[in-house]
Design an enzyme around this catalytic site. Structure first.
Site, PDB file in Angstrom:
ATOM      1  CE  LYS A  78      -3.931   1.997   2.551  1.00 21.89           C
ATOM      2  NZ  LYS A  78      -4.861   1.817   3.678  1.00 21.89           N
ATOM      3  CB  SER A 153      -8.239   3.442   2.464  1.00 23.18           C
ATOM      4  OG  SER A 153      -7.440   2.890   3.499  1.00 23.18           O
ATOM      5  CB  SER A 177      -8.567   0.595   5.374  1.00 25.88           C
ATOM      6  OG  SER A 177      -9.345   1.723   5.104  1.00 25.88           O
TER       7      SER A 177
HETATM    8  N1  GLN Z   1     -13.493   3.883   5.673  1.00 25.19           N
HETATM    9  C1  GLN Z   1     -12.934   4.380   6.890  1.00 25.19           C
HETATM   10  C2  GLN Z   1     -12.552   5.826   6.710  1.00 25.19           C
HETATM   11  O1  GLN Z   1     -12.823   6.355   5.702  1.00 25.19           O
HETATM   12  C3  GLN Z   1     -11.774   3.549   7.304  1.00 25.19           C
HETATM   13  C4  GLN Z   1     -10.528   3.837   6.581  1.00 25.19           C
HETATM   14  C5  GLN Z   1      -9.360   3.049   7.046  1.00 25.19           C
HETATM   15  O2  GLN Z   1      -9.498   2.032   7.722  1.00 25.19           O
HETATM   16  N2  GLN Z   1      -8.185   3.554   6.714  1.00 25.19           N
HETATM   17  O3  GLN Z   1     -11.999   6.441   7.551  1.00 25.19           O
END
Ligand code: GLN
Length: 485
Positions: A78, A153, A177
């Protein structure tokens, strides 16, 4: 079977027994990338030359009898995790052109073992999002249906594993995420306990929630990856000095004596019926393997999203203050004063969702509002922690869906941030409580979209996650294993 479709544990054997070389394997994965990347857009940066060099070095290691584990295995990373000498964007324009002068601890560990890093994969900007549509460098598609989101994400990680554009990947999970994109792409995603894996070198989003975790083709690979990246790191003061078991030892048949908690708040009418049916079937299989079902309640689950969307933006507003055009990355050059430079750099460098979070977070922390928002959210967080403590006095693991429905269509929720936030309802509490959670594939919708099964456990009980996930995976033997591309 094509080499790029094989899991780590099969390839490890072939590599150490001399059936294949890492150079060969790495070339096969790059060929695959050349074949399908045009459809998927998982990668932001490919590092062909260094990957081939790393593969050559891995082959030398194997020849010297020092192979095994991740030695010679091609991985994607990532783009939130710092890689020395290799551009790291965080999915944002504001870091351009940032080339980290050091490796994140997890990367240093992977390199030490001889893993091959293919490149950096797409993500929502600074890991804020659930669809990977908030990326400044292209949007990856779901390999199971190119018109659908791959989740976020860590969407590039999930899509690259599902499309066999790597053997496994590293993502990060702040509110779901790793687990959510894994569930949407039919791969295994693990969020380890807060403190199990070092975050040194991970671009900070919400520091009390962030955790690095692997995405892989199966549960055994997930355990192999955690073995490789876990452990204490003096460079991360939140990492915990606690012995690392061999997680692959947990992968045994049978769940006799394991108590499986079913939290009723995770099974509301808001669930897609096909998701519900697939998860119910998974629960039956775990019961069949000897697990004992316990119905219980996590009564504060419904406040998780509200608490998270105060706490995470509050921490983000502080963490992202460093992107000011001075220290690194993008700077707006036409400004006439320092204040104007800050303002224009941040206005042009950040995308809309990141700006929205900074504004929410700054507001929630501002004097006069702190008690009403941040303090209240922290109190709710404590209630959620207490819910879990009670639950884990009655059971070993908690099982549920990962997401209320399968992957939605690209563009469907982008104009409605609230509905996007609400899709995180089943994954967010895990992070608020610092617990480990895993997403393991458990079926497909009638439209062929993947469905994931979530298992949560108490702190440092990843072994229970692996054991239950492994039993489910073995019994289901889900088909198809790979999307048609
Ligand atoms: N979807 C969540 C957010 O937008 C979690 C994102 C994540 O785990 N990085 O914050």
């Amino acid at each position: 079977m094509e080499l790029y479709n094989l899991p780590i544990h099969s390839l490890e054997k072939m590599l150490t027994e001399g059936d294949i070389s890492s150079v060969e394997l790495t070339a096969a994965v790059f060929d695959r990338i050349d074949q399908v990347e045009g459809k998927i857009s998982a990668y932001i940066t490919l590092d062909r030359e260094n990957a081939q060099l790393a593969a050559k070095r891995a082959d030398e290691k194997i020849a010297a009898g020092e192979g095994g584990g991740l030695c010679g295995i091609p991985l994607s990373i990532k783009d939130a995790i710092c890689t020395k000498g290799l551009k790291t964007t965080g999915g944002s324009k504001i870091l351009e052109p940032f080339v980290p002068p050091y490796d994140a601890t997890v990367i240093a560990k992977l390199k030490e073992q001889g893993a091959v890093i293919l490149g950096k994969v797409s993500m929502d900007e600074f890991a804020m999002g659930s669809s990977n549509e908030n990326c400044a460098f292209g949007i990856p598609k779901n390999p199971w249906n190119l018109e659908h989101i791959c989740g976020g994400s860590s969407g590039g990680s999930a899509a690259s594993v599902a499309a066999s554009e790597c053997i496994a990947s590293l993502g990060s999970d702040t509110g779901g995420s790793v687990r959510q994109p894994a569930s949407h792409c039919s791969v295994v995603g693990l969020k380890p306990t807060y403190g199990r894996v070092s975050r040194f070198g991970l671009l900070a989003f919400a520091s009390s929630l962030d955790q690095i975790g692997p995405l892989s083709k199966d549960v055994r690979d997930s355990a192999i990856m955690l073995n490789a990246i876990g452990g204490y790191d003096p460079k991360d003061s939140t990492s915990i000095n606690k012995e690392m078991p061999d997680y692959t030892a947990a992968l045994t048949d049978g769940l006799q004596g394991m108590k499986i908690g079913i939290p009723k708040e995770y099974f509301t009418d808001a669930l897609d019926p096909e998701v519900r049916a697939a998860v119910d079937n998974g629960i039956k299989l775990l019961q069949g393997a000897g697990g004992e079902v316990v119905d219980l309640s996590l009564p504060h689950t419904e406040y998780g999203v509200a608490a998270y969307y105060i706490i995470a933006p509050a921490e983000a507003s502080s963490n992202l203050a460093r992107y000011d055009g001075v220290k690194y990355g993008f700077r707006e050059k036409e400004s006439e004063s320092l204040a104007e430079m800050y303002s224009k750099t941040r206005s042009q460098g950040f995308g809309d969702e990141v700006k929205r979070r900074i504004i929410i977070g700054t507001y929630a922390l501002s004097s006069g509002y702190y008690d009403a928002y941040y303090k209240k959210a922290s109190q709710v967080r404590t209630l959620i922690v207490e819910d879990y403590q009670k639950a884990f006095s009655q059971c070993d693991i908690l099982v549920s869906p990962v997401t209320p429905g399968p992957a939605w269509k690209l563009g469907e929720k982008i104009a409605d941030p609230l509905s996007m936030y609400l899709s995180d309802v089943l994954t967010i509490s895990t992070n608020l409580a610092g617990l480990p959670g895993i997403s393991v594939p458990c079926g497909f919708s009638s439209k062929g979209l993947p469905i994931g099964f979530q298992i949560q456990a108490s702190h440092f009980e990843e072994e229970k996650l692996f054991k239950a996930a492994y039993n489910l995976e073995q019994q289901l033997d889900l088909q198809p294993k790979y999307p048609t591309l």
